[in-house]
Write an enzyme that holds these catalytic residues in place. Structure first.
Site, PDB file in Angstrom:
ATOM      1  N   LYS A 195       0.601  -0.737   0.415  1.00 47.87           N
ATOM      2  CA  LYS A 195       0.022   0.061  -0.005  1.00 47.87           C
ATOM      3  C   LYS A 195       0.552   1.335   0.414  1.00 47.87           C
ATOM      4  CE  LYS A 195      -0.576   0.566   4.732  1.00 47.87           C
ATOM      5  NZ  LYS A 195      -1.170  -0.296   6.598  1.00 47.87           N
ATOM      6  N   ARG A 217      -7.812  -0.710  17.042  1.00 48.64           N
ATOM      7  CA  ARG A 217      -8.380  -0.183  15.864  1.00 48.64           C
ATOM      8  C   ARG A 217      -9.211  -1.724  15.684  1.00 48.64           C
ATOM      9  NH1 ARG A 217      -4.090   0.492  10.255  1.00 48.64           N
ATOM     10  NH2 ARG A 217      -4.055  -1.752  10.877  1.00 48.64           N
TER      11      ARG A 217
HETATM   12  C1  LIG Z   1      -0.577  -1.344   6.825  1.00 51.67           C
HETATM   13  C2  LIG Z   1      -0.727  -2.320   7.209  1.00 51.67           C
HETATM   14  C3  LIG Z   1       0.681  -2.829   7.788  1.00 51.67           C
HETATM   15  C4  LIG Z   1       2.068  -2.901   7.368  1.00 51.67           C
HETATM   16  O1  LIG Z   1       2.692  -1.766   8.608  1.00 51.67           O
HETATM   17  P1  LIG Z   1       4.020  -0.822   8.367  1.00 51.67           P
HETATM   18  O2  LIG Z   1       3.795  -0.074   9.426  1.00 51.67           O
HETATM   19  O3  LIG Z   1       4.390  -0.129   7.093  1.00 51.67           O
HETATM   20  O4  LIG Z   1       4.876  -2.439   8.854  1.00 51.67           O
HETATM   21  C5  LIG Z   1       0.485  -4.386   8.170  1.00 51.67           C
HETATM   22  N1  LIG Z   1      -0.950  -4.911   8.487  1.00 51.67           N
HETATM   23  C6  LIG Z   1      -1.663  -3.810   8.647  1.00 51.67           C
HETATM   24  C7  LIG Z   1      -3.323  -4.498   9.002  1.00 51.67           C
HETATM   25  C8  LIG Z   1      -1.766  -2.787   7.385  1.00 51.67           C
HETATM   26  O5  LIG Z   1      -2.663  -1.492   7.286  1.00 51.67           O
END
Ligand SMILES: *Cc1c(COP(=O)(O)O)cnc(C)c1O
Length: 354
Positions: free
Chosen positions: A36, A131
């Site tokens: 993402k 969350r």
């Molecule tokens: C964005 C996201 C990640 C990745 O997080 P980073 O801190 O960029 O490694 C992992 N799990 C979920 C559910 C996310 O939304």
């Protein structure tokens, strides 16, 4: 080259991926690389795979569709718990998804049945970050509902920390997740294949040797892209922090006062700014603004440059200490994850792969 732009160094991203995959594979943990942050760019996704990632994850179904249509060969998971209105696309394009609502999983099941597919579900558990996820005391009841749904493969459980509540990953919260997995196995006589321990902020637990046994997966975005530990904002050992760099072009350089002239009201964003009078200052404007980027996340590569502020389309810099900057000069910035995601999503910012 047009400006503003980000340059994406695939060699450095591959190095970062290999490095973190090695940390993880030494402890039998698989890496789901998160796309993402780079808006699902295919070439970067392929670099993650080249670096050893076995799966990909993205929070936007649009990115997953693009990656699948480009022929990416590894399983791709939807990271944001699905909207009811998107379950058909989710089942059609994603191999699995993270979930927390039985109602949604039922809808995924129905859609999967229509498409004659199996959809993998990782149940998210909220271990305090507040969350997404079911609370630990509701996990067993929820699992009992999921495992009987047709065309749903209950793959395991996961958690996400360090995002909303900024709760740090710890031995204790990781151990709770592992214990919950064991309880599920005992109660239902099934195998919990995946225990997804979290994002880049969990990495240092692994490095420090305090990650409990039983975590099988990390979902890594910021760590592999920017070599950064989000929980401390410190570089991860042996990784590059500058795989992606922002380049901007100077459109004005003038010596001006540092204190505005006239009565001060509200700025372009409705805030009342405060200024310190530092006397006359050499100021540069670069063509980039708040519409393109989360300005707070920019770090000038040239340490003698200070960021003064920004409006929608103008970023103001104090370049008093850098005499060589003139109209047309290119000024480079390193990025925080917040700055990166905003730049990647801006259609005004060009993206160059190098
Ligand atoms: C964005 C996201 C990640 C990745 O997080 P980073 O801190 O960029 O490694 C992992 N799990 C979920 C559910 C996310 O939304």
């Amino acid at each position: 080259m047009g400006f503003p732009c980000v340059t994406i160094d695939l060699k450095k991203i591959e190095h970062n991926t290999k490095q973190l995959v090695k940390w993880c594979s030494d402890r039998q943990i698989e890496v789901m690389a998160v796309t993402k942050g780079i808006c699902g760019l295919e070439k970067v996704a392929r670099t993650f795979i080249k670096g050893g990632a076995k799966k990909l994850g993205d929070s936007r179904i649009e990115n997953i569709i693009a990656l699948k249509q480009a022929g990416i060969p590894v399983p791709i998971y939807l990271l944001r718990i699905p909207m009811l209105s998107e379950v058909e696309d989710v089942v059609r394009w994603a191999d699995g998804s993270l979930n927390s609502e039985v109602e949604v999983i039922k809808a995924l099941s129905a859609a999967a049945k229509d498409f004659d597919k199996e959809h993998k579900v990782i149940l998210m558990v909220d271990l305090g970050d507040l969350r997404e996820g079911v609370l630990p005391e509701n996990v067993l009841d929820t699992v009992s509902e999921i495992i009987n749904l047709p065309n749903i493969d209950f793959e395991g459980i996961g958690t996400n920390l360090g995002c909303y509540g900024a709760v740090k990953a710890s031995y204790d919260n990781m151990k709770s997740l592992v214990d919950l997995a064991k309880e599920i196995e005992k109660t239902f006589g099934i195998k919990v294949k995946t225990v997804s321990g979290g994002n880049s902020s969990t990495l240092m637990l692994l490095k420090e040797g305090v990650l409990p046994k039983g975590i099988t997966q990390f979902r890594l975005g910021e760590g592999i892209i920017l070599g950064n530990d989000p929980s401390t904002s410190k570089p991860l050992p042996d990784t590059y922090q500058d795989a992606i760099v922002l380049k901007t072009e100077v459109i004005e350089v003038k010596i001006k006062p540092s204190y505005p002239i006239g009565e001060i009201g509200l700025d372009a964003f409705g805030n009342k700014p405060v200024f310190e009078d530092k006397g006359p200052m050499r100021r540069a404007i670069v063509a980039l603004g708040k519409q393109d980027c989360r300005i707070e996340g920019l770090i000038p590569v040239d340490k003698s440059i200070d960021i003064l502020g920004a409006s929608s389309d103008h970023l103001l810099l104090d370049v008093t200490k850098s005499n060589n900057i003139k109209v047309g000069s290119i000024i480079e910035f390193n990025l925080s994850y917040g700055a990166l995601i905003s730049l990647m999503a801006s259609k005004y910012v060009k993206k160059y792969i190098i």
